[in-house]
Each structure stands twice: as structure tokens, then as C-alpha cells.
Design a protein around this motif. Structure first.
Motif, PDB file in Angstrom:
ATOM      1  N   PRO A 218       0.969  -1.183  -0.068  1.00  6.14           N
ATOM      2  CA  PRO A 218      -0.154   0.153  -0.026  1.00  6.14           C
ATOM      3  C   PRO A 218       0.769   1.277   0.041  1.00  6.14           C
ATOM      4  O   PRO A 218       1.059   1.872   0.870  1.00  6.14           O
ATOM      5  N   TRP A 219       1.475   1.582  -1.022  1.00 10.89           N
ATOM      6  CA  TRP A 219       2.480   2.726  -1.166  1.00 10.89           C
ATOM      7  C   TRP A 219       1.932   3.856  -0.611  1.00 10.89           C
ATOM      8  O   TRP A 219       2.591   4.840  -0.238  1.00 10.89           O
ATOM      9  N   ALA A 220       0.463   4.315  -0.864  1.00  9.64           N
ATOM     10  CA  ALA A 220      -0.019   5.742  -0.613  1.00  9.64           C
ATOM     11  C   ALA A 220       0.064   5.676   1.042  1.00  9.64           C
ATOM     12  O   ALA A 220      -0.020   6.689   1.565  1.00  9.64           O
ATOM     13  N   ASP A 221      -0.181   4.560   1.518  1.00 11.42           N
ATOM     14  CA  ASP A 221      -0.417   4.502   3.061  1.00 11.42           C
ATOM     15  C   ASP A 221       0.915   4.356   3.937  1.00 11.42           C
ATOM     16  O   ASP A 221       1.203   4.057   4.948  1.00 11.42           O
TER      17      ASP A 221
ATOM     18  N   LEU B 109       2.131   4.134   7.871  1.00  9.90           N
ATOM     19  CA  LEU B 109       2.315   2.837   8.376  1.00  9.90           C
ATOM     20  C   LEU B 109       3.871   2.600   8.992  1.00  9.90           C
ATOM     21  O   LEU B 109       4.055   2.005  10.173  1.00  9.90           O
ATOM     22  N   VAL B 110       4.826   3.238   8.040  1.00  9.00           N
ATOM     23  CA  VAL B 110       6.221   2.891   8.797  1.00  9.00           C
ATOM     24  C   VAL B 110       6.525   3.577  10.066  1.00  9.00           C
ATOM     25  O   VAL B 110       7.355   3.340  10.942  1.00  9.00           O
TER      26      VAL B 110
ATOM     27  N   ALA C 207       3.459   3.075  15.778  1.00 12.12           N
ATOM     28  CA  ALA C 207       3.937   2.784  17.041  1.00 12.12           C
ATOM     29  C   ALA C 207       4.448   1.179  16.746  1.00 12.12           C
ATOM     30  O   ALA C 207       5.768   1.051  17.464  1.00 12.12           O
ATOM     31  N   PRO C 208       3.629   0.227  16.456  1.00  8.63           N
ATOM     32  CA  PRO C 208       4.187  -0.997  16.374  1.00  8.63           C
ATOM     33  C   PRO C 208       5.443  -1.285  15.537  1.00  8.63           C
ATOM     34  O   PRO C 208       6.284  -2.163  15.837  1.00  8.63           O
ATOM     35  N   VAL C 209       5.299  -0.552  14.407  1.00  6.71           N
ATOM     36  CA  VAL C 209       6.379  -0.710  13.497  1.00  6.71           C
ATOM     37  C   VAL C 209       7.763  -0.204  14.046  1.00  6.71           C
ATOM     38  O   VAL C 209       8.782  -0.832  13.857  1.00  6.71           O
ATOM     39  N   LEU C 210       7.671   0.889  14.654  1.00  7.89           N
ATOM     40  CA  LEU C 210       8.871   1.665  15.204  1.00  7.89           C
ATOM     41  C   LEU C 210       9.417   0.645  16.205  1.00  7.89           C
ATOM     42  O   LEU C 210      10.442   0.682  16.331  1.00  7.89           O
TER      43      LEU C 210
END
Length: 169
Positions: A66-69, A73-74, A77-80
Motif C-alpha cells: 500500500p504505497w499511498a499509506d 504505516l512506517v 508505534a508497532p512498526v517503530l
């Protein structure tokens, strides 16, 4: 003078003869020398299948992402937290490998003076874990933690199976 003994014109006078077969003579068909430059078709097919196994999942990720989001997303908090955990774990593993690996490598390099049985045992102790599959190498760790938990009285309820995710009714 045969062509294989002709001096290399670029090397100058007095140069030794260049190696190789005489100019204009080709190896017979079907010999190893004739096949040397080509791979068998079966190996080419297997190599293409292996490349597809490696590349197709990456292509699917790029197509379905999902390139627009992506920025939202990156930075979530969970990804970080996952990125931080990965970096900390990788740093600790690298430091541990350096701290333990360099002295072990030096010991192996200087083990030539040690008796042969001790030297063989040391090299086997280093090599065997590298040859085992990861699941086999992790089994002793899992078994020792289960044994330690059961010898300490266990932290699970009596009658509960460790494979159950929900308590029994």
C-alpha cells in the motif's frame, strides 16, 4: 615453429612461448573442452526455477504494497517498536559474535601445538553447531528451559496443557 610455441607478439623479443592450443585447432565435439563454456539445459531450468522462488515473492510484495499509506504505516508505534527491537537484537548479536568469535578464532589458529585429540575435539565443537539445522540446534535450549521450569515447580496450573491457548473450562 608450432603456434603453441610462438612467442606473444605483445610481450617483445625473447619472451617465453604463450600457453594454449595451436591457433585454428578446435577441440573435438562432445569433449569436456567443447562443453566447458555451456551449462546443461537441466541446470539452466533448475536455476531459473530457483531464481523465480527468490524473485517472485519480492515482486508480489512490491505490487501489493500500500504505497499511498506507507509513510503512516512506517511511522506507526508497532512498526517503530519492531524496528527498534530488530536493531537492538542485531547489535547485541553482533557484539556477542565479535566478543566470543575473535578469541575462539585465535584459539583455533594457535591450536597447532595442542595434542591431536584435543585439537580435533575443539574443531568439532565449533563445526557441529554450524552444520545442524536451526531447529535441531534450538532443541537443547528449549528442553533445558522446560526442564528448569518443571524442576522449579512450574508456573502453569495443574492439569493445563502447555499447548492450549485457552484455559480449560
Amino acid at each position: 615453429m608450432p603456434a603453441s610455441e610462438r612467442p606473444d607478439p605483445e610481450a617483445g623479443p625473447g619472451a617465453p612461448p604463450r600457453p594454449g592450443r595451436p591457433h585454428g585447432i578446435r577441440p573435438a565435439r562432445g569433449t569436456a573442452a567443447a562443453r566447458r563454456g555451456r551449462m546443461p539445459a537441466s541446470l539452466v531450468v533448475i536455476a531459473i526455477l530457483a531464481l523465480a522462488v527468490l524473485v517472485l515473492p519480492l515482486v508480489a510484495l512490491v505490487v501489493r504494497a500500500p504505497w499511498a499509506d506507507l509513510p503512516a504505516l512506517v511511522t506507526s508505534a508497532p512498526v517503530l517498536e519492531a524496528l527498534r527491537l530488530s536493531l537492538v537484537t542485531a547489535t547485541i548479536a553482533t557484539v556477542a559474535c565479535l566478543a566470543l568469535g575473535i578469541p575462539l578464532a585465535m584459539l583455533l589458529a594457535h591450536s597447532a601445538d595442542a595434542p591431536a585429540p584435543l585439537r580435533r575435539l575443539l574443531r568439532a565443537a565449533v563445526t557441529v553447531p554450524l552444520l545442524l539445522p536451526r531447529s535441531s540446534a534450538a532443541s537443547p535450549c528449549c528442553c533445558s528451559s522446560v526442564a528448569a521450569d518443571s524442576s522449579a515447580g512450574g508456573s502453569q496450573r495443574r492439569g493445563a496443557s502447555p499447548s492450549r491457548s485457552r484455559p480449560a473450562p
